[in-house]
Design a protein around this motif. Sequence first.
Motif, short mmCIF file in Angstrom:
data_model
loop_
_atom_site.label_atom_id
_atom_site.label_comp_id
_atom_site.label_asym_id
_atom_site.label_seq_id
_atom_site.Cartn_x
_atom_site.Cartn_y
_atom_site.Cartn_z
N ASP A 62 4.15 0.11 -0.79
CA ASP A 62 4.39 1.06 -1.86
C ASP A 62 3.66 0.58 -3.12
O ASP A 62 2.99 -0.46 -3.13
CB ASP A 62 5.89 1.22 -2.11
CG ASP A 62 6.57 -0.12 -2.36
OD1 ASP A 62 5.84 -1.12 -2.53
OD2 ASP A 62 7.81 -0.17 -2.37
N GLU A 63 3.80 1.34 -4.19
CA GLU A 63 3.06 1.02 -5.40
C GLU A 63 3.46 -0.34 -5.98
O GLU A 63 2.63 -1.09 -6.47
CB GLU A 63 3.28 2.13 -6.45
CG GLU A 63 2.65 3.45 -6.09
CD GLU A 63 1.13 3.31 -5.98
OE1 GLU A 63 0.55 2.52 -6.77
OE2 GLU A 63 0.54 3.99 -5.14
N LYS A 64 4.75 -0.65 -5.92
CA LYS A 64 5.22 -1.92 -6.48
C LYS A 64 4.65 -3.10 -5.71
O LYS A 64 4.21 -4.10 -6.30
CB LYS A 64 6.74 -1.95 -6.45
CG LYS A 64 7.35 -3.13 -7.17
CD LYS A 64 8.87 -3.05 -7.20
CE LYS A 64 9.45 -4.23 -7.97
NZ LYS A 64 10.94 -4.15 -8.04
N LYS A 65 4.62 -2.98 -4.37
CA LYS A 65 4.06 -4.07 -3.56
C LYS A 65 2.55 -4.19 -3.76
O LYS A 65 2.01 -5.29 -3.74
CB LYS A 65 4.38 -3.84 -2.09
CG LYS A 65 5.85 -4.06 -1.74
CD LYS A 65 6.08 -3.91 -0.24
CE LYS A 65 7.54 -4.17 0.12
NZ LYS A 65 7.78 -4.05 1.58
N LYS A 66 1.87 -3.06 -3.94
CA LYS A 66 0.43 -3.10 -4.18
C LYS A 66 0.12 -3.82 -5.49
O LYS A 66 -0.82 -4.62 -5.57
CB LYS A 66 -0.15 -1.69 -4.20
CG LYS A 66 -0.20 -1.02 -2.84
CD LYS A 66 -0.80 0.37 -2.95
CE LYS A 66 -0.86 1.04 -1.57
NZ LYS A 66 -1.43 2.41 -1.67
N GLU A 67 0.90 -3.54 -6.53
CA GLU A 67 0.69 -4.21 -7.81
C GLU A 67 0.95 -5.71 -7.69
O GLU A 67 0.21 -6.53 -8.23
CB GLU A 67 1.59 -3.60 -8.88
CG GLU A 67 1.23 -2.15 -9.23
CD GLU A 67 2.17 -1.59 -10.28
OE1 GLU A 67 3.10 -2.32 -10.70
OE2 GLU A 67 2.00 -0.42 -10.66
N ALA A 68 2.03 -6.06 -6.96
CA ALA A 68 2.32 -7.49 -6.78
C ALA A 68 1.23 -8.18 -5.98
O ALA A 68 0.81 -9.30 -6.31
CB ALA A 68 3.68 -7.64 -6.09
#
Length: 312
Positions: A23-29
């Motif tokens: 998801d977007e949060k994991k991609k940013e991390a």
Amino acid sequence: MSEINIKQTPLNVNQPEPKQFFDEKKKEALAGYLYISPFFILFAIFGVFPILFSFYLGFQKWNGFGEMEFVGFRNFSLILSDPLFWKSLSNTLIIWVMGTLPQLIIGIILAYALNSAIIRFKGIFRVGIFMPYVTSTVAVAIVFGIMFNDQPFGLFNIIAGWFGVNPINWTTNEWGVKIAISTMVFWRWIGYNTIIYLAGLQAIPNELYEAATIDGATTRQKIQYITIPLLRPIIILTVFTSTIGALQLFTEPLILIGRTFREEGLTVVLYLYREAFTNMAFGTASATAIILFLIIIMISSINVFIANRIGR
């Protein structure tokens, strides 16, 4: 022609969408970890691995080319039974006392003077005091090696001659070598500690000094009851870093006494260097590094404990 009835199922608007693996949060991390990964990769290769390999090598007998031979604690017993190791340790501690402790005390005094309103052109003095730290260590050691020349035309021998003292063999005399190395260490690091103390002094509210002045406090009382207690975290930091740096002293004695490894100026790291690259005994050299690591932890803990009680 018969009609074909196609039964259409109504769309369920409330049906949840399939969950994505990223998801977007994991991609940013993940992007953040990728950006900082080069540092950790290089640190693991050139930092963590050599440390772990040194601990492993301390229990081996190895000359750097052939096969390793497990010898247990024999390397440590050889080091601890070598009088030259204890001589290098005593030299290191003496140089630490002569070169490091005075710079911490004088650094506080210089920082207090630079932070006061008495001295003008503070920026010039701050740059001048900090210049020795950014100067090449090898260049500093070479210049001081010329100043501490054994010949009568050496700068410090000329100064000693003004007081009727005969020329001193700075590179072979027991205390001459220690004085020369301690002077180099003091000159190189006094500016660094002064700037650190100055930054700590500037963080102290000026209202405290104004209130103390109104109450009739003297300069000594201001330093004792305001400056030192509030500067204690900075003092602990400089004591900790200076202790580690002094116990790892290498460049100054190497340039001054050369590869003769005379015992008058031999430090623990120089002893380690001699074991590894002159005697080709990497096992005993790694054992020396482990012993030095434990000594640094012990002495640093004692110094931090003492420094932590300053100002209470």
